[in-house]
Design a protein around this motif. Structure first.
Motif, PDB file in Angstrom:
ATOM      1  N   THR A 138       0.954  -1.017   0.149  1.00  0.00           N
ATOM      2  CA  THR A 138      -0.242  -0.047  -0.069  1.00  0.00           C
ATOM      3  C   THR A 138       0.814   1.285   0.083  1.00  0.00           C
ATOM      4  OG1 THR A 138      -0.055   0.064   2.478  1.00  0.00           O
ATOM      5  CG2 THR A 138      -1.846  -1.093   1.253  1.00  0.00           C
ATOM      6  N   ASN A 139       2.258   1.306  -0.164  1.00  0.00           N
ATOM      7  CA  ASN A 139       2.951   2.467  -0.219  1.00  0.00           C
ATOM      8  C   ASN A 139       3.061   2.971  -1.672  1.00  0.00           C
ATOM      9  OD1 ASN A 139       3.721   2.539   2.762  1.00  0.00           O
ATOM     10  ND2 ASN A 139       4.694   0.396   2.289  1.00  0.00           N
ATOM     11  N   SER A 140       2.191   3.571  -2.065  1.00  0.00           N
ATOM     12  CA  SER A 140       2.314   4.094  -3.541  1.00  0.00           C
ATOM     13  C   SER A 140       3.258   5.159  -3.655  1.00  0.00           C
ATOM     14  CB  SER A 140       0.845   4.575  -3.781  1.00  0.00           C
ATOM     15  OG  SER A 140       0.535   5.831  -3.680  1.00  0.00           O
ATOM     16  N   PRO A 141       3.559   5.202  -4.926  1.00  0.00           N
ATOM     17  CA  PRO A 141       4.502   6.523  -5.171  1.00  0.00           C
ATOM     18  C   PRO A 141       3.886   7.915  -5.363  1.00  0.00           C
ATOM     19  CG  PRO A 141       3.934   5.557  -7.216  1.00  0.00           C
ATOM     20  CD  PRO A 141       3.255   4.665  -6.185  1.00  0.00           C
ATOM     21  N   PHE A 142       2.741   8.058  -5.003  1.00  0.00           N
ATOM     22  CA  PHE A 142       1.988   9.382  -5.129  1.00  0.00           C
ATOM     23  C   PHE A 142       1.706  10.079  -3.533  1.00  0.00           C
ATOM     24  CE2 PHE A 142       0.352   6.250  -8.507  1.00  0.00           C
ATOM     25  CZ  PHE A 142       0.959   7.075  -9.722  1.00  0.00           C
ATOM     26  N   ALA A 143       1.840  11.182  -3.643  1.00  0.00           N
ATOM     27  CA  ALA A 143       1.663  11.956  -2.423  1.00  0.00           C
ATOM     28  C   ALA A 143       0.416  11.860  -1.875  1.00  0.00           C
ATOM     29  CB  ALA A 143       2.352  13.312  -2.613  1.00  0.00           C
ATOM     30  N   ASP A 144      -0.634  11.909  -2.625  1.00  0.00           N
ATOM     31  CA  ASP A 144      -2.017  11.974  -1.928  1.00  0.00           C
ATOM     32  C   ASP A 144      -2.756  10.787  -2.020  1.00  0.00           C
ATOM     33  OD1 ASP A 144      -1.885  11.501  -4.938  1.00  0.00           O
ATOM     34  OD2 ASP A 144      -3.794  12.810  -5.317  1.00  0.00           O
ATOM     35  N   VAL A 145      -1.973   9.548  -1.986  1.00  0.00           N
ATOM     36  CA  VAL A 145      -2.484   8.442  -1.579  1.00  0.00           C
ATOM     37  C   VAL A 145      -1.927   8.013  -0.390  1.00  0.00           C
ATOM     38  CG1 VAL A 145      -2.668   5.991  -2.527  1.00  0.00           C
ATOM     39  CG2 VAL A 145      -2.756   7.962  -4.236  1.00  0.00           C
ATOM     40  N   LYS A 146      -2.664   7.757   0.422  1.00  0.00           N
ATOM     41  CA  LYS A 146      -2.241   7.282   1.977  1.00  0.00           C
ATOM     42  C   LYS A 146      -2.343   5.792   2.085  1.00  0.00           C
ATOM     43  CE  LYS A 146      -3.983  11.537   4.294  1.00  0.00           C
ATOM     44  NZ  LYS A 146      -4.961  11.794   5.714  1.00  0.00           N
ATOM     45  N   PRO A 147      -1.497   5.364   2.557  1.00  0.00           N
ATOM     46  CA  PRO A 147      -1.222   3.871   2.851  1.00  0.00           C
ATOM     47  C   PRO A 147      -2.599   3.130   3.192  1.00  0.00           C
ATOM     48  CG  PRO A 147       0.753   4.569   3.709  1.00  0.00           C
ATOM     49  CD  PRO A 147      -0.074   5.721   3.242  1.00  0.00           C
ATOM     50  N   SER A 148      -3.239   4.004   4.023  1.00  0.00           N
ATOM     51  CA  SER A 148      -4.557   3.758   4.850  1.00  0.00           C
ATOM     52  C   SER A 148      -6.046   3.722   3.843  1.00  0.00           C
ATOM     53  CB  SER A 148      -4.909   4.247   6.150  1.00  0.00           C
ATOM     54  OG  SER A 148      -5.036   5.796   5.573  1.00  0.00           O
ATOM     55  N   ALA A 149      -5.706   4.366   2.670  1.00  0.00           N
ATOM     56  CA  ALA A 149      -6.705   4.659   1.776  1.00  0.00           C
ATOM     57  C   ALA A 149      -7.063   3.123   1.150  1.00  0.00           C
ATOM     58  CB  ALA A 149      -6.441   5.311   0.747  1.00  0.00           C
ATOM     59  N   LYS A 150      -8.432   2.988   0.965  1.00  0.00           N
ATOM     60  CA  LYS A 150      -8.956   1.577   0.415  1.00  0.00           C
ATOM     61  C   LYS A 150      -8.348   1.341  -0.916  1.00  0.00           C
ATOM     62  CE  LYS A 150     -13.238   2.882  -1.506  1.00  0.00           C
ATOM     63  NZ  LYS A 150     -14.788   2.657  -1.568  1.00  0.00           N
ATOM     64  N   TYR A 151      -7.943   2.365  -1.743  1.00  0.00           N
ATOM     65  CA  TYR A 151      -7.576   2.057  -3.058  1.00  0.00           C
ATOM     66  C   TYR A 151      -5.917   1.902  -3.133  1.00  0.00           C
ATOM     67  CZ  TYR A 151      -7.834   7.027  -2.443  1.00  0.00           C
ATOM     68  OH  TYR A 151      -7.566   8.330  -1.971  1.00  0.00           O
ATOM     69  N   ALA A 152      -5.185   2.220  -2.001  1.00  0.00           N
ATOM     70  CA  ALA A 152      -3.824   2.501  -1.851  1.00  0.00           C
ATOM     71  C   ALA A 152      -3.121   1.019  -2.737  1.00  0.00           C
ATOM     72  CB  ALA A 152      -3.258   2.502  -0.520  1.00  0.00           C
ATOM     73  N   GLY A 153      -3.596  -0.169  -2.291  1.00  0.00           N
ATOM     74  CA  GLY A 153      -2.984  -1.237  -2.712  1.00  0.00           C
ATOM     75  C   GLY A 153      -2.996  -1.211  -4.269  1.00  0.00           C
ATOM     76  N   ALA A 154      -4.278  -1.089  -4.741  1.00  0.00           N
ATOM     77  CA  ALA A 154      -4.488  -1.247  -6.172  1.00  0.00           C
ATOM     78  C   ALA A 154      -3.816   0.090  -6.966  1.00  0.00           C
ATOM     79  CB  ALA A 154      -6.022  -0.928  -6.235  1.00  0.00           C
ATOM     80  N   VAL A 155      -3.649   1.131  -6.417  1.00  0.00           N
ATOM     81  CA  VAL A 155      -3.041   2.093  -7.097  1.00  0.00           C
ATOM     82  C   VAL A 155      -1.373   1.784  -7.130  1.00  0.00           C
ATOM     83  CG1 VAL A 155      -2.329   4.588  -7.107  1.00  0.00           C
ATOM     84  CG2 VAL A 155      -4.553   4.155  -6.619  1.00  0.00           C
ATOM     85  N   THR A 156      -0.845   1.201  -5.981  1.00  0.00           N
ATOM     86  CA  THR A 156       0.523   0.895  -6.015  1.00  0.00           C
ATOM     87  C   THR A 156       0.653  -0.107  -7.145  1.00  0.00           C
ATOM     88  OG1 THR A 156       0.592   1.305  -3.806  1.00  0.00           O
ATOM     89  CG2 THR A 156       2.390   0.006  -4.746  1.00  0.00           C
ATOM     90  N   ALA A 157      -0.141  -1.145  -7.125  1.00  0.00           N
ATOM     91  CA  ALA A 157       0.169  -2.419  -8.347  1.00  0.00           C
ATOM     92  C   ALA A 157      -0.032  -1.771  -9.565  1.00  0.00           C
ATOM     93  CB  ALA A 157      -0.950  -3.440  -7.920  1.00  0.00           C
ATOM     94  N   LEU A 158      -0.974  -0.908  -9.965  1.00  0.00           N
ATOM     95  CA  LEU A 158      -1.198  -0.497 -11.384  1.00  0.00           C
ATOM     96  C   LEU A 158      -0.018   0.447 -11.556  1.00  0.00           C
ATOM     97  CD1 LEU A 158      -4.880   0.064 -11.135  1.00  0.00           C
ATOM     98  CD2 LEU A 158      -3.889  -1.507 -12.577  1.00  0.00           C
ATOM     99  N   SER A 159       0.430   1.246 -10.552  1.00  0.00           N
ATOM    100  CA  SER A 159       1.478   2.033 -10.847  1.00  0.00           C
ATOM    101  C   SER A 159       2.855   1.215 -11.191  1.00  0.00           C
ATOM    102  CB  SER A 159       1.845   2.981 -10.151  1.00  0.00           C
ATOM    103  OG  SER A 159       2.345   2.473  -8.582  1.00  0.00           O
ATOM    104  N   GLN A 160       3.170   0.076 -10.599  1.00  0.00           N
ATOM    105  CA  GLN A 160       4.298  -0.502 -10.996  1.00  0.00           C
ATOM    106  C   GLN A 160       3.976  -1.246 -12.273  1.00  0.00           C
ATOM    107  OE1 GLN A 160       3.886  -3.442  -7.548  1.00  0.00           O
ATOM    108  NE2 GLN A 160       5.152  -2.060  -6.219  1.00  0.00           N
ATOM    109  N   LEU A 161       2.620  -1.387 -12.798  1.00  0.00           N
ATOM    110  CA  LEU A 161       2.773  -2.076 -14.226  1.00  0.00           C
ATOM    111  C   LEU A 161       2.736  -0.862 -15.403  1.00  0.00           C
ATOM    112  CD1 LEU A 161      -0.193  -4.465 -13.281  1.00  0.00           C
ATOM    113  CD2 LEU A 161       2.389  -4.959 -14.052  1.00  0.00           C
ATOM    114  N   GLY A 162       2.777   0.379 -14.893  1.00  0.00           N
ATOM    115  CA  GLY A 162       3.062   1.546 -15.626  1.00  0.00           C
ATOM    116  C   GLY A 162       1.658   1.976 -16.236  1.00  0.00           C
TER     117      GLY A 162
END
Length: 305
Positions: A190-214
């Motif tokens: 859940t540690n996304s690269p985006f400053a406005d996505v907190k690890p506690s946000a319900k979408y944090a893990g999804a955002v992180t995974a998708l950012s890693q895929l570009g």
């Protein structure tokens, strides 16, 4: 005892000290709406206080907690906080209260401007409603201001979010959640690269995974903007990258997507695969916001490719 909460330096240094309220350095309206909108779609659960499900006061308490502001647990107790505000003087961040049980204060939401408030309601979970709708207008009791939020970004926030019904349209955070499910991605990080996505946000893990895929990249400020809507052109790119779609033969053309448009190749790919047929009037509607219904349809079709 007064509690002082340190928030980011760009939050306005405005102090509110009403009856039974904490003294806080208030966050901006944009921070407030971002915090609130991240929970859109979370189901209603009686007594719920987590992202698995909120009741009305559990939701308001969570949003304010995200901003470093403590609220009591129940709607009745929250009504005892802050300073009373006339309905005509409501500001974004005010708590609005209703009598839905016939026995006094029984429901609470957060006013977000433009006659809208966000709340967790039994039938729809966390969603946005109009305070002047017949049902809510008849049951309105009053409002309390427990903190002042910066008015610097009020106009920006209202244009960006308050005019949009997220029970109809999808947010970028919701797109991430639905795509991660469709792709069966590991969302444990859940540690996304985006400053406005907190690890506690319900979408944090999804955002992180998708950012890693570009699939997703941030804006020029390094933000993901999870509470913002997404346009049909933007979603076209996201779907093509996420599902590694390839154009299949000649694609239908749309009058509003010239070859010079940045999204033309992505739209052409969706059209050639039958994922989209446009709006029926010869346009693709590149700048229209994507509805939840269309998001589901697009993803289902993309999965079949």
């Amino acid at each position: 005892m007064k509690k002082r909460v340190l928030l980011p330096v760009f939050a306005a240094f405005m102090i509110f000290a009403g009856a039974d309220s904490h003294e806080v350095d208030a966050a901006s309206v944009d921070q407030l709406t971002t915090s609130a909108y991240q929970y859109i779609g979370t189901p209603y659960v009686y007594g719920g206080t987590t992202t698995r499900g909120f009741d009305c006061s559990g939701f308001t308490r969570q949003v304010f907690s995200d901003l470093g502001i403590s609220l009591p647990r129940t709607s009745g107790s929250q009504y005892g906080q802050g300073q009373s505000v006339a309905k005509g003087n409501l500001q974004a961040g005010d708590l609005v209260f209703f009598n839905t049980s016939g026995a006094g204060v029984s429901h609470v939401g957060i006013y977000i401007g433009n006659q809208k408030f966000i709340h967790s309601q039994t039938s729809r979970g966390v969603s946005v409603s109009n305070i002047n709708e017949s049902y809510w207008a008849k049951r309105y009791i009053g409002a309390k201001r427990v903190a002042n939020f910066s008015t610097i970004e009020v106009a920006k926030a209202e244009v960006k979010n308050a005019q949009i019904d997220f029970s109809v349209y999808t947010s970028r955070g919701e797109v991430a959640i639905q795509l991660a499910k469709a792709l069966n991605l590991d969302t444990s990080d859940t540690n996304s690269p985006f400053a406005d996505v907190k690890p506690s946000a319900k979408y944090a893990g999804a955002v992180t995974a998708l950012s890693q895929l570009g699939v997703f990249s941030g804006d020029e400020h390094g933000k993901f903007n999870p509470a913002s809507p997404i346009t049909r052109a933007q979603l076209a790119k996201v779907l093509v990258v996420a599902f590694d779609l390839q154009q299949q033969g000649d694609a239908p053309t749309f009058t509003d997507v010239p070859t010079s448009h940045w999204s033309s190749e992505y739209v052409a790919t969706l059209a050639s695969t039958g994922i989209t047929v446009g709006k029926g009037d010869g346009t693709f509607a590149v700048n229209d916001y994507v509805t939840l219904t269309h998001l589901e349809a697009f993803i289902n079709r993309a999965q079949q490719q």
